[in-house]
Design a protein around this motif. Structure first.
Motif, PDB file in Angstrom:
ATOM      1  N   ALA B  50      40.613  46.971  50.474  1.00 36.80           N
ATOM      2  CA  ALA B  50      42.562  45.927  50.574  1.00 36.80           C
ATOM      3  C   ALA B  50      42.097  45.928  49.226  1.00 36.80           C
ATOM      4  CB  ALA B  50      42.659  45.611  51.797  1.00 36.80           C
ATOM      5  N   MET B  51      41.407  44.505  48.730  1.00 36.15           N
ATOM      6  CA  MET B  51      41.565  43.858  48.251  1.00 36.15           C
ATOM      7  C   MET B  51      41.780  44.534  47.011  1.00 36.15           C
ATOM      8  SD  MET B  51      37.872  41.152  46.815  1.00 36.15           S
ATOM      9  CE  MET B  51      37.525  42.629  45.154  1.00 36.15           C
ATOM     10  N   THR B  52      41.230  45.986  46.639  1.00 32.69           N
ATOM     11  CA  THR B  52      41.431  46.602  45.036  1.00 32.69           C
ATOM     12  C   THR B  52      42.991  47.137  45.160  1.00 32.69           C
ATOM     13  OG1 THR B  52      39.524  47.803  45.321  1.00 32.69           O
ATOM     14  CG2 THR B  52      40.994  48.353  44.194  1.00 32.69           C
ATOM     15  N   LEU B  53      43.434  46.636  46.660  1.00 37.80           N
ATOM     16  CA  LEU B  53      44.749  47.387  45.738  1.00 37.80           C
ATOM     17  C   LEU B  53      45.534  45.649  45.786  1.00 37.80           C
ATOM     18  CD1 LEU B  53      45.218  48.693  49.717  1.00 37.80           C
ATOM     19  CD2 LEU B  53      45.361  50.129  47.270  1.00 37.80           C
ATOM     20  N   GLY B  54      44.987  44.911  46.374  1.00 36.07           N
ATOM     21  CA  GLY B  54      45.652  43.288  46.007  1.00 36.07           C
ATOM     22  C   GLY B  54      45.668  43.491  44.704  1.00 36.07           C
ATOM     23  N   LEU B  55      44.182  43.607  44.121  1.00 34.88           N
ATOM     24  CA  LEU B  55      44.123  43.316  42.394  1.00 34.88           C
ATOM     25  C   LEU B  55      45.054  44.443  41.998  1.00 34.88           C
ATOM     26  CD1 LEU B  55      40.165  43.232  42.420  1.00 34.88           C
ATOM     27  CD2 LEU B  55      42.399  41.520  41.366  1.00 34.88           C
ATOM     28  N   MET B  57      48.024  46.021  42.402  1.00 34.45           N
ATOM     29  CA  MET B  57      49.642  44.824  42.368  1.00 34.45           C
ATOM     30  C   MET B  57      49.530  43.685  41.280  1.00 34.45           C
ATOM     31  SD  MET B  57      50.868  44.540  46.141  1.00 34.45           S
ATOM     32  CE  MET B  57      49.878  43.824  47.100  1.00 34.45           C
ATOM     33  N   ARG B  58      48.778  42.736  41.424  1.00 34.64           N
ATOM     34  CA  ARG B  58      49.138  42.296  40.405  1.00 34.64           C
ATOM     35  C   ARG B  58      48.473  42.331  39.421  1.00 34.64           C
ATOM     36  NH1 ARG B  58      51.470  37.981  42.401  1.00 34.64           N
ATOM     37  NH2 ARG B  58      51.579  37.925  40.228  1.00 34.64           N
ATOM     38  N   ALA B  59      47.804  43.703  39.753  1.00 34.43           N
ATOM     39  CA  ALA B  59      47.992  43.894  37.561  1.00 34.43           C
ATOM     40  C   ALA B  59      48.569  44.519  36.845  1.00 34.43           C
ATOM     41  CB  ALA B  59      46.427  44.936  36.984  1.00 34.43           C
ATOM     42  N   GLU B  60      49.563  45.076  37.897  1.00 37.23           N
ATOM     43  CA  GLU B  60      51.027  45.723  37.916  1.00 37.23           C
ATOM     44  C   GLU B  60      52.212  44.435  37.846  1.00 37.23           C
ATOM     45  OE1 GLU B  60      52.723  48.489  37.256  1.00 37.23           O
ATOM     46  OE2 GLU B  60      54.280  47.479  37.365  1.00 37.23           O
ATOM     47  N   LEU B  61      51.915  43.587  38.502  1.00 40.00           N
ATOM     48  CA  LEU B  61      53.157  41.939  38.144  1.00 40.00           C
ATOM     49  C   LEU B  61      52.603  41.350  37.108  1.00 40.00           C
ATOM     50  CD1 LEU B  61      53.514  41.292  41.555  1.00 40.00           C
ATOM     51  CD2 LEU B  61      55.092  42.321  40.598  1.00 40.00           C
ATOM     52  N   LEU B  62      51.339  41.523  35.729  1.00 40.35           N
ATOM     53  CA  LEU B  62      51.423  41.193  34.962  1.00 40.35           C
ATOM     54  C   LEU B  62      52.158  40.442  33.961  1.00 40.35           C
ATOM     55  CD1 LEU B  62      48.880  39.675  33.624  1.00 40.35           C
ATOM     56  CD2 LEU B  62      48.528  41.890  32.342  1.00 40.35           C
ATOM     57  N   LYS B  63      53.428  42.242  33.820  1.00 33.02           N
ATOM     58  CA  LYS B  63      54.032  41.580  32.848  1.00 33.02           C
ATOM     59  C   LYS B  63      55.341  42.711  33.654  1.00 33.02           C
ATOM     60  CE  LYS B  63      52.287  42.543  28.689  1.00 33.02           C
ATOM     61  NZ  LYS B  63      50.135  42.963  28.855  1.00 33.02           N
ATOM     62  N   PRO B  64      56.372  41.947  33.310  1.00 34.32           N
ATOM     63  CA  PRO B  64      57.763  42.527  33.926  1.00 34.32           C
ATOM     64  C   PRO B  64      58.087  44.336  33.631  1.00 34.32           C
ATOM     65  CG  PRO B  64      58.461  40.828  32.305  1.00 34.32           C
ATOM     66  CD  PRO B  64      57.082  40.769  32.465  1.00 34.32           C
ATOM     67  N   GLY B  65      58.724  44.983  34.042  1.00 36.42           N
ATOM     68  CA  GLY B  65      58.798  46.239  33.665  1.00 36.42           C
ATOM     69  C   GLY B  65      57.742  46.996  34.570  1.00 36.42           C
ATOM     70  N   GLU B 467      51.921  35.550  35.490  1.00 39.83           N
ATOM     71  CA  GLU B 467      50.483  35.811  34.900  1.00 39.83           C
ATOM     72  C   GLU B 467      49.413  34.760  35.489  1.00 39.83           C
ATOM     73  OE1 GLU B 467      50.058  35.078  30.223  1.00 39.83           O
ATOM     74  OE2 GLU B 467      51.959  36.769  30.030  1.00 39.83           O
ATOM     75  N   LEU B 468      49.293  33.558  35.214  1.00 36.23           N
ATOM     76  CA  LEU B 468      48.814  32.590  36.215  1.00 36.23           C
ATOM     77  C   LEU B 468      48.025  33.248  37.140  1.00 36.23           C
ATOM     78  CD1 LEU B 468      47.646  30.154  35.613  1.00 36.23           C
ATOM     79  CD2 LEU B 468      49.480  29.212  37.098  1.00 36.23           C
ATOM     80  N   SER B 469      48.880  33.519  37.816  1.00 35.58           N
ATOM     81  CA  SER B 469      48.255  34.497  39.763  1.00 35.58           C
ATOM     82  C   SER B 469      47.442  36.017  39.214  1.00 35.58           C
ATOM     83  CB  SER B 469      50.037  34.957  40.507  1.00 35.58           C
ATOM     84  OG  SER B 469      49.261  35.467  41.448  1.00 35.58           O
ATOM     85  N   THR B 470      47.940  36.470  38.193  1.00 39.13           N
ATOM     86  CA  THR B 470      47.368  37.400  38.495  1.00 39.13           C
ATOM     87  C   THR B 470      45.873  37.445  37.457  1.00 39.13           C
ATOM     88  OG1 THR B 470      49.337  38.755  37.737  1.00 39.13           O
ATOM     89  CG2 THR B 470      47.031  39.719  37.049  1.00 39.13           C
ATOM     90  N   TYR B 471      45.569  36.161  36.620  1.00 39.81           N
ATOM     91  CA  TYR B 471      44.243  36.291  36.625  1.00 39.81           C
ATOM     92  C   TYR B 471      43.611  35.350  37.055  1.00 39.81           C
ATOM     93  CZ  TYR B 471      46.593  36.167  31.482  1.00 39.81           C
ATOM     94  OH  TYR B 471      47.448  36.642  30.337  1.00 39.81           O
ATOM     95  N   GLY B 472      44.567  34.763  38.020  1.00 40.73           N
ATOM     96  CA  GLY B 472      43.635  34.218  39.315  1.00 40.73           C
ATOM     97  C   GLY B 472      43.377  35.461  40.673  1.00 40.73           C
ATOM     98  N   SER B 473      43.526  36.114  40.496  1.00 37.31           N
ATOM     99  CA  SER B 473      43.492  37.164  41.171  1.00 37.31           C
ATOM    100  C   SER B 473      41.655  37.872  40.559  1.00 37.31           C
ATOM    101  CB  SER B 473      44.317  38.300  41.005  1.00 37.31           C
ATOM    102  OG  SER B 473      44.338  38.758  39.872  1.00 37.31           O
ATOM    103  N   TRP B 474      41.840  37.896  38.856  1.00 38.67           N
ATOM    104  CA  TRP B 474      40.523  38.063  39.023  1.00 38.67           C
ATOM    105  C   TRP B 474      39.065  37.623  38.452  1.00 38.67           C
ATOM    106  CZ3 TRP B 474      43.500  39.334  33.456  1.00 38.67           C
ATOM    107  CH2 TRP B 474      44.120  40.987  33.555  1.00 38.67           C
TER     108      TRP B 474
END
Lengths: 99, 556, 212
Positions: B50-55, B57-65, B467-474
């Motif tokens: 599930a953590m991988t799935l979360g990552l 989603m976060r990666a998808e949300l790194l940029k708009p589109g 972006e900040l959130s996605t960096y946090g996920s890493w």
């Protein structure tokens, strides 16, 4: 623990006659609830029917399910469960009765 | 209670006994400790899925589109992340692993009341897990973990499998709860009164009651949706006169108390860790114990605060908003008592204690933002925004997730007889804590500014937060991988680092730290005699009202 | 560990869960609570729609036969009696009588299901079954009534069947001696389950048949 519940280890012998008496009472109450349903009482019908059902289930729980002779923990469990359920019903109607 | 260890009779421990660690015997074991370990393996594995799935989603949300997940795929990843995290990770995590492992030892028993039923619970869990994974193979589900009708009734996606999975997992949780309640009542050492039980036991006991009383409601609700879908009976279907909002009521009658199924055990672990690492008696034992029960009770009265915008009656919304505020009181009671316990204690900064600190910080943020949402007017503004996402990750992940890892660090030496590498653990903890806040805090702000939740795309103005959130996920993922690596690397078969654990490395007073590490199959050969409270560190046998309580009256 | 069985070899097996009637009953009661809440949830749904569609529920209920419902109620009550008597008989060491009473209980369960099947069958013949055109042409409130009628009586009937199967199981165990006067808890627990099935019908009957 052993001192508080030894009485629960030995089955409490209930006479056959008592069970038959309870059964007769349950059948009577069933007939009463059917009879009452034919009387026109408007919305009171359902309340009376539920009250009779509660009386019947009390008999079943206390005697057939021998909660009357069960140790106190079961009593508390049962009360907690019924309270929880009643709370669920009341709070659901906190929405629906105002719709 | 003395901290003296029980005599080590040189018995083989529960891991090496009965075929050893790699034997098939494990699959038919009824030993509560082995079942706990089997849960541990499954639950940690699913956490990482599930953590991988979360990552993702976060990666998808790194940029708009759209990056690499289109809307439909994103919805499926989102649903799966939710279902796995909630049903397969958070709900069973602490009760099934540490409840199973530690609770029987803590009350002085050799197993739970119904050992075979306990194993059956594990198989229910496995069956539920298989169905959940099967649903992925069958194309995935896009309803979100809440399965709201009418969408779940209409969607082409195969909702049967995940619903049956949730049903089975519910039974697993009910049966574990049933076992725990009976164990506490029937197998507690005869000299251990109710007020001498460790607070972990109180917490699991309260949790078990919620599991028993609330889970069936959601179980039957999901079954009703399936009836509606396959037999065409009208229950929630509006075209037949049904009310879709009723589904939401019945869903949240369980699922709100379920968040207390998730967090009460975490609080119970904190109550265990704080006095041990402060070497001080817990402050307000009775209040903490009673607040567990109070949370269970009040938590059952507030479910409709999830539904403020779904079309309930106004009066109903006001009543539920009002009631919701009360549930914060017992939680606050716990926090204050933990702080008071630490006051003037001899605090040792060990990893479990650090995670307990993190819990208090993160859960407080989650709790305070929860109060904001309890206010009806505020909730209407932030409903279905990423504010909510941040809030429940702070409570569920920051609360339960954090203490799950804290509990791992706390009981690992007992479970496996090996102490991990503390430096590595510290690095992992810092990454976890920093990463957590970087990951979720920006979502509060984005949500307040209007970022909707469950969206795969967003306007450019939100990019900074995402972006900040996605960096946090890493960062947090690195921390968690270090954590697991640390635990694996210290095991007996690896021994990359770490040392053999003593019987009582933390100088704790509860019974679980008096049996050898790891414990033998039968930890107690004779009845442990309990004379004091479970946290009597500071006053040598003076005792007080709490600890001198006569064996309780409600024993059954 | 307070039961007599555990006291015999208390020291050799301290704290090992053995035959503990009190724990077994407690576990059974906890399970029954889950059943209560499970049916309870459906009752909540019923209550909500009864309030919403009071008139239509009255119309729907009037299409059910009160005599049949009453008969089935009496059948279930009688089965509860024979169940209770069966336990009482085994407590007094009367194994044969206990088994005979269990047979009567199963017979009542069968009778209940047969009557139920005829009742459902009659509705089906009138074109009233889930998803039928006739039903879909009815008022929404009536659709809800019949949807709940089939759901609730269906789930209940399933419990009757499971209960009957459990009774047959405990009957076999009494025969083999695995369940006896000294180790009666298994029969006690099956009895509790059976009374629960009866208990639920006690509420189902007036709510479904008598709201007309």
């Amino acid at each position: 623990m052993s001192h508080t519940q030894d009485h629960a280890d030995e089955p409490h012998l209930i006479p056959y006659g008592t069970y038959i008496g309870i059964w007769l009472a349950l059948c009577m109450l069933t007939l009463v609830t059917v009879g009452v349903s034919y009387a026109d009482m408007r919305h009171m019908t359902i309340i009376v029917a539920l009250l009779i059902a509660c009386a019947k289930s009390t008999l079943v729980v206390l005697w057939f399910m021998h909660v009357k002779f069960e140790n106190r923990a079961i009593w508390w469990f049962l009360i907690a469960t019924i309270l929880t359920y009643v709370t669920f019903v009341i709070l659901t109607f906190a929405d629906y009765s105002f719709r | 209670m003395t901290t003296q260890a029980l005599p080590d009779l040189g018995e083989v421990d529960y891991i090496r006994a009965g075929g050893g660690p790699w034997s098939w015997e494990w699959l038919k074991t009824t030993d509560h400790k082995r079942i706990a370990i089997m849960y541990l393996l499954m639950i940690v594995a699913f956490f990482f899925v599930a953590m991988t799935l979360g990552l993702l989603m976060r990666a998808e949300l790194l940029k708009p589109g759209t990056q690499f997940l289109d809307g439909a795929a994103y919805n499926r990843v989102l649903t799966l992340h939710g279902v796995i995290m909630i049903c397969l990770f958070i709900i069973p995590s602490i009760p099934a692993i540490f409840g199973n492992f530690a609770l029987p030892i803590m009350v002085g028993a050799n197993d739970v009341s119904f050992p075979r039923l306990n194993l059956a619970s594990w198989y229910f869990y496995v069956a539920g897990a298989v169905l959940a994974l099967w649903s992925v193979g069958a194309g995935g589900v896009d309803t979100g973990w809440t399965f709201y009708v009418p969408y779940s009734g209409n969607t082409d996606a195969n909702v049967v499998l995940p619903m049956l999975a949730a049903f089975l997992l519910g039974w697993s949780s009910i049966l574990t709860g049933l076992n725990m309640i009976t164990t506490v009542h029937r197998l507690r050492a005869p000299t251990m009164g109710w007020r001498q039980m460790p607070l972990f036991v109180w917490g699991i006991y309260a949790t078990s009651w919620i599991a028993v009383l609330a889970t069936p409601v959601v179980g039957i609700t999901l079954v009703l949706v399936l009836f509606e879908k396959f037999f065409g009976v009208g229950i929630f279907n509006a075209s037949m006169g049904g009310d879709p909002i009723l589904f939401q009521h019945m869903f949240w009658i369980y699922s709100h108390p379920a968040v207390y199924i998730m967090v009460l055990p975490a609080m119970a672990v904190v109550s265990e860790i704080v006095p041990v690492f402060s070497q001080k008696r817990i402050f307000g034992y009775r209040f903490i114990a009673v607040s567990s029960i109070a949370i269970a009770a009040i938590g059952s009265l507030v479910w409709a605060h999830h539904m403020f915008t779904s079309g309930m009656a106004d009066e109903g919304r006001i009543i539920f908003s009002f009631l919701t505020f009360f549930v914060s009181v017992p939680s606050a009671v716990k926090i204050f008592n933990w702080l008071a316990t630490m006051y003037k204690g001899s605090i040792r900064i060990e990893l479990p204690m650090l995670f307990a600190f993190a819990f208090m910080f993160l859960f407080s943020i989650g709790g305070f933002t929860g109060l904001q949402q309890a206010a009806l007017s505020v909730d209407i503004h932030i409903h279905d925004t990423s504010f909510i996402v941040a809030h429940f990750h702070y409570t569920m992940f920051g609360g339960t997730g954090t203490m799950f890892f804290g509990a791992l660090y706390y009981w690992w030496p007992k479970m496996f007889g090996r102490m991990y590498n503390k430096t590595l653990g510290m690095i992992g903890f810092v990454l976890f804590f920093v990463g957590f806040n970087t990951l979720y805090f920006p979502l509060f702000i984005a949500g307040l500014k209007g970022m909707p939740r469950r969206y795969q795309d967003y306007l450019a103005e939100y990019q900074g937060y995402h972006e900040l959130s996605t960096y946090g996920s890493w960062i947090i993922a690195t921390g968690l991988i270090l954590l697991v690596l640390n635990l694996i690397g210290c095991m007996r078969w690896a021994k990359w680092w770490g040392s053999d654990a003593e019987t009582n490395p933390w100088n704790a007073a509860s019974l679980d730290w008096r049996v050898p590490s790891p414990p033998p199959v039968h930890q107690f050969h004779e009845e442990p005699i309990i004379t004091d409270g479970p946290y009597d560190y500071d006053i040598p046998h003076l005792g007080d009202d709490d600890s001198k309580a006569a064996p309780a009256e409600v024993q059954a | 560990m307070s039961n007599a069985a555990a006291h015999d070899d208390h020291h050799a097996h301290y704290g090992v869960p053995g035959y503990d009637p009190v724990a077994w009953k407690m576990g059974m009661w906890l399970f029954l609570f889950t059943e209560l809440l499970l049916f309870g949830a459906v009752f909540i749904a019923y209550a909500v729609y009864l309030e919403t569609y009071t008139w239509h529920f009255t119309v729907g209920s009037a299409q059910l036969s009160i005599p049949i419902g009453t008969f089935n109620t009496l059948v279930l009550l009688t089965s509860s009696l024979t169940m209770a008597l069966s336990i009482a008989a085994l407590q007094r060491g009367k194994k044969e009588l206990s088994i005979k009473l269990l047979d009567m209980t199963v017979a009542c369960a069968g009778l209940f299901c047969v009557v139920k099947a005829f009742e459902w069958g009659a509705k089906f013949e009138h074109g009233i079954y889930p998803g039928s055109e006739h039903l879909l042409a009815m008022a929404r409130g009536e659709q809800m009534f019949f949807g709940l009628y089939f759901t609730m009586t269906g789930i209940h009937a399933l419990h009757v069947i499971i209960g009957a199967a459990l009774i047959l199981w405990v009957r076999a165990r009494i025969k083999s001696g695995a369940v006896s006067t000294e180790r009666i808890t298994f029969l006690d627990n099956i009895g509790l389950y059976w009374h629960l099935v009866d208990l639920i019908w006690i509420f189902l009957f007036p709510l479904i048949y008598l709201v007309a």
